[in-house]
Design a protein around this motif. Sequence first.
Motif, PDB file in Angstrom:
ATOM      1  N   VAL A   5       0.854  -1.184   0.000  1.00  0.00           N
ATOM      2  CA  VAL A   5       0.000   0.000   0.000  1.00  0.00           C
ATOM      3  C   VAL A   5       0.893   1.238   0.000  1.00  0.00           C
ATOM      4  O   VAL A   5       1.631   1.498   0.947  1.00  0.00           O
ATOM      5  N   ASN A   6       0.818   1.978  -1.095  1.00  0.00           N
ATOM      6  CA  ASN A   6       1.701   3.120  -1.322  1.00  0.00           C
ATOM      7  C   ASN A   6       0.946   4.407  -0.987  1.00  0.00           C
ATOM      8  O   ASN A   6       0.283   4.994  -1.837  1.00  0.00           O
ATOM      9  N   TYR A   7       1.055   4.829   0.278  1.00  0.00           N
ATOM     10  CA  TYR A   7       0.280   5.999   0.714  1.00  0.00           C
ATOM     11  C   TYR A   7       1.174   7.128   1.242  1.00  0.00           C
ATOM     12  O   TYR A   7       0.701   8.062   1.886  1.00  0.00           O
ATOM     13  N   GLY A   8       2.464   7.026   0.961  1.00  0.00           N
ATOM     14  CA  GLY A   8       3.362   8.128   1.281  1.00  0.00           C
ATOM     15  C   GLY A   8       3.861   8.149   2.706  1.00  0.00           C
ATOM     16  O   GLY A   8       4.423   9.153   3.149  1.00  0.00           O
ATOM     17  N   ALA A   9       3.678   7.052   3.463  1.00  0.00           N
ATOM     18  CA  ALA A   9       4.130   7.038   4.856  1.00  0.00           C
ATOM     19  C   ALA A   9       4.925   5.778   5.169  1.00  0.00           C
ATOM     20  O   ALA A   9       5.037   5.386   6.321  1.00  0.00           O
ATOM     21  N   PRO A  44       3.075  -0.694   4.974  1.00  0.00           N
ATOM     22  CA  PRO A  44       4.278  -0.243   5.675  1.00  0.00           C
ATOM     23  C   PRO A  44       3.964   1.031   6.460  1.00  0.00           C
ATOM     24  O   PRO A  44       2.838   1.535   6.419  1.00  0.00           O
ATOM     25  N   GLY A  45       4.955   1.556   7.158  1.00  0.00           N
ATOM     26  CA  GLY A  45       4.720   2.811   7.857  1.00  0.00           C
ATOM     27  C   GLY A  45       5.885   3.227   8.711  1.00  0.00           C
ATOM     28  O   GLY A  45       6.469   2.409   9.410  1.00  0.00           O
ATOM     29  N   VAL A  46       6.220   4.497   8.626  1.00  0.00           N
ATOM     30  CA  VAL A  46       7.196   5.103   9.531  1.00  0.00           C
ATOM     31  C   VAL A  46       6.660   6.471   9.923  1.00  0.00           C
ATOM     32  O   VAL A  46       5.812   7.031   9.235  1.00  0.00           O
ATOM     33  N   GLY A  47       7.149   6.996  11.047  1.00  0.00           N
ATOM     34  CA  GLY A  47       6.755   8.349  11.436  1.00  0.00           C
ATOM     35  C   GLY A  47       5.551   8.384  12.348  1.00  0.00           C
ATOM     36  O   GLY A  47       5.359   7.512  13.194  1.00  0.00           O
ATOM     37  N   LYS A  54      -4.008  10.028   8.265  1.00  0.00           N
ATOM     38  CA  LYS A  54      -4.542  11.087   7.400  1.00  0.00           C
ATOM     39  C   LYS A  54      -4.198  10.806   5.940  1.00  0.00           C
ATOM     40  O   LYS A  54      -5.043  10.894   5.042  1.00  0.00           O
ATOM     41  N   LYS A  55      -2.931  10.425   5.693  1.00  0.00           N
ATOM     42  CA  LYS A  55      -2.515  10.112   4.321  1.00  0.00           C
ATOM     43  C   LYS A  55      -3.269   8.905   3.782  1.00  0.00           C
ATOM     44  O   LYS A  55      -3.672   8.884   2.615  1.00  0.00           O
ATOM     45  N   CYS A  76       5.402  -1.793  11.595  1.00  0.00           N
ATOM     46  CA  CYS A  76       5.698  -0.620  12.415  1.00  0.00           C
ATOM     47  C   CYS A  76       4.457   0.266  12.517  1.00  0.00           C
ATOM     48  O   CYS A  76       3.442  -0.154  13.052  1.00  0.00           O
ATOM     49  N   VAL A  77       4.491   1.496  11.997  1.00  0.00           N
ATOM     50  CA  VAL A  77       3.298   2.334  12.045  1.00  0.00           C
ATOM     51  C   VAL A  77       2.154   1.678  11.274  1.00  0.00           C
ATOM     52  O   VAL A  77       0.985   1.834  11.635  1.00  0.00           O
TER      53      VAL A  77
END
Length: 196
Positions: A5-9, A44-47, A54-55, A76-77
Amino acid sequence: MIGIVNYGAGNIFSLTAALQRIGVEYGMINQVTDFDQYDRIIIPGVGHAGAAMKKLRETGLVEDILKLEKPVLGICVGMQLLTACSEEGNVELLDIFPLKTLHFDERIQLKVPHMGWNSVRAENDCPLFQDVPDNTYFYFVHSYFIEYSKQYTGAVCEYGLRYSAAIQKNNFYGVQFHPEKSGKCGETLLLNFSKI
């Protein structure tokens, strides 16, 4: 084939490099119709969890993620997004798991974020950990953790307190650590997911 899933995070480069190393094909999910191309999904996820949620909402993919019956892995996130809510931004999340994502700071006396290698012990016969020895070390970077739940925990870790390092419910799985940065055992976990 795994859809990311490519959502910018997400830290997509490290993840795709790990999937290439183990010979698992993958592609990107940018819109709802992309889900049909893949038999397994990674979030995936970071931050920051609030910013990530929201993204994710802005992509329009949330409703379809909630309906998925294919195996889904949050990293992770991405794992935290599967819980009901997070103290990070006091935000409501996907609520697939009726669990809370909590901040370490007020609950432990150790350095936050929890960063580096820590041992993980599988619980509840979690299929992600097949052929992964108990107390294997995985790589963590996080300031928030998912409360321990005997029902939903796939693996535990201790850092000032016991928390869920992995969760599982039906076709949904999550890991707090980064398997893509955890050497051979992390690659084994990703390979296990590709076969669930």
